[in-house]
Design a protein around this motif. Structure first.
Motif, short mmCIF file in Angstrom:
data_model
loop_
_atom_site.label_atom_id
_atom_site.label_comp_id
_atom_site.label_asym_id
_atom_site.label_seq_id
_atom_site.Cartn_x
_atom_site.Cartn_y
_atom_site.Cartn_z
N ALA A 30 41.64 35.77 28.41
CA ALA A 30 41.11 36.06 29.74
C ALA A 30 39.61 36.29 29.68
O ALA A 30 38.85 35.82 30.54
N SER A 31 39.15 36.99 28.63
CA SER A 31 37.71 37.24 28.46
C SER A 31 36.96 35.93 28.25
O SER A 31 35.88 35.73 28.81
N CYS B 51 40.37 28.26 34.69
CA CYS B 51 39.74 29.51 34.22
C CYS B 51 40.28 30.71 34.99
O CYS B 51 40.66 31.72 34.40
N LYS C 18 45.30 38.58 31.70
CA LYS C 18 44.42 39.75 31.89
C LYS C 18 44.63 40.77 30.77
O LYS C 18 45.75 41.11 30.43
N THR D 146 43.90 31.44 34.08
CA THR D 146 43.98 32.07 32.76
C THR D 146 43.62 33.54 32.84
O THR D 146 44.28 34.39 32.22
N ILE D 147 42.60 33.86 33.63
CA ILE D 147 42.21 35.27 33.81
C ILE D 147 43.36 36.05 34.42
O ILE D 147 43.69 37.16 33.98
N LEU E 184 36.80 34.05 31.54
CA LEU E 184 35.79 34.64 32.42
C LEU E 184 34.39 34.23 31.97
O LEU E 184 33.53 33.90 32.80
N TYR F 249 31.67 39.09 39.25
CA TYR F 249 32.56 38.68 38.16
C TYR F 249 33.54 39.79 37.77
O TYR F 249 34.65 39.50 37.33
N ALA G 207 41.80 37.98 40.29
CA ALA G 207 42.20 36.61 39.92
C ALA G 207 43.65 36.32 40.29
O ALA G 207 43.99 35.19 40.67
N TYR H 237 37.56 39.09 38.04
CA TYR H 237 38.50 39.49 36.99
C TYR H 237 39.65 40.32 37.57
O TYR H 237 40.81 40.10 37.25
#
Length: 200
Positions: free
Chosen positions: A38-39, A25, A33, A28-29, A42, A75, A82, A79
């Motif tokens: 990415a969303s 995860c 991004k 991927t973020i 997250l 968080y 990351a 983001y």
């Protein structure tokens, strides 16, 4: 004995699988991004880890609103940061380090400690479907009189369901310290409950 080893192996595989999932995860973020992927990553990360982050922040700050602020900011920072994450199979330790730093910033900025309102914990505990009545009573009892670090260990174990070894890694303290603090806290709580029952 064979059964114990099988259970232990299954638990290790579960933890390893979860760590890999959280690592994926975060990667991927970092890579995607600004993209929908990415969303989604997250959102998945939040779903798997937000209970631990919120419980940790609440035990630290002792105020529901402040803990919710830290949860949100954590968080946002995940983001943004990351791409700086380096996996050593300890994603929760990284996430809780961010949460702890945000708690410390808020604590220094506000420079105040307030008692945690009982209803904050009651609302939080009511939302925890996986906890038994006994566990919820234990956590409520914890709110009175445990040092912050001891309280965090109880929360991460009883509320969030983490094993002692995982808590040791997340908090960056030796396993022996986690075990002794947990045992001491449980003993203190039992004594407190016994004293209360004498007066009933």
């Amino acid at each position: 004995m064979v059964m114990d080893l099988a259970v232990l192996r299954a638990e290790e595989e579960r933890k390893s699988g979860m760590d890999s999932y959280l690592d994926e995860c975060i990667s991927t973020i970092a890579i995607m991004k600004g993209d929908q992927q990415a969303s989604e990553a997250l959102s998945n990360l939040y779903g798997k880890t937000s209970t631990a982050v919120f419980g940790y922040a609440l035990s630290f700050l002792k105020n529901r609103q402040d803990a919710e602020d830290v949860l949100h900011d954590c968080y946002v920072q995940i983001y943004q940061s990351a791409d700086q994450y380096r996996s050593n199979n300890k994603p929760m330790a990284w996430i809780l380090t961010i949460a702890r730093n945000l708690c410390m910033q808020k604590f220094r900025r506000d420079s105040k400690v307030v008692d945690l309102p009982t209803d904050d914990w009651e609302l939080y505990l009511e939302s925890k479907e996986g906890m038994s009545v006994e566990e919820k009573l234990l956590v409520k009892q914890c709110m009175s009189g445990l040092p912050t670090e001891d309280l965090q260990i109880i929360i991460l174990h009883a509320v969030c369901g983490y094993k002692m070894k995982e808590i040791s890694e997340m908090m960056g303290i030796p396993l022996s310290t986690v075990l002794s603090k947990h045992a001491r806290s449980i003993k203190k709580l039992k004594q407190s409950l016994e004293e209360e029952s004498r007066y009933e």
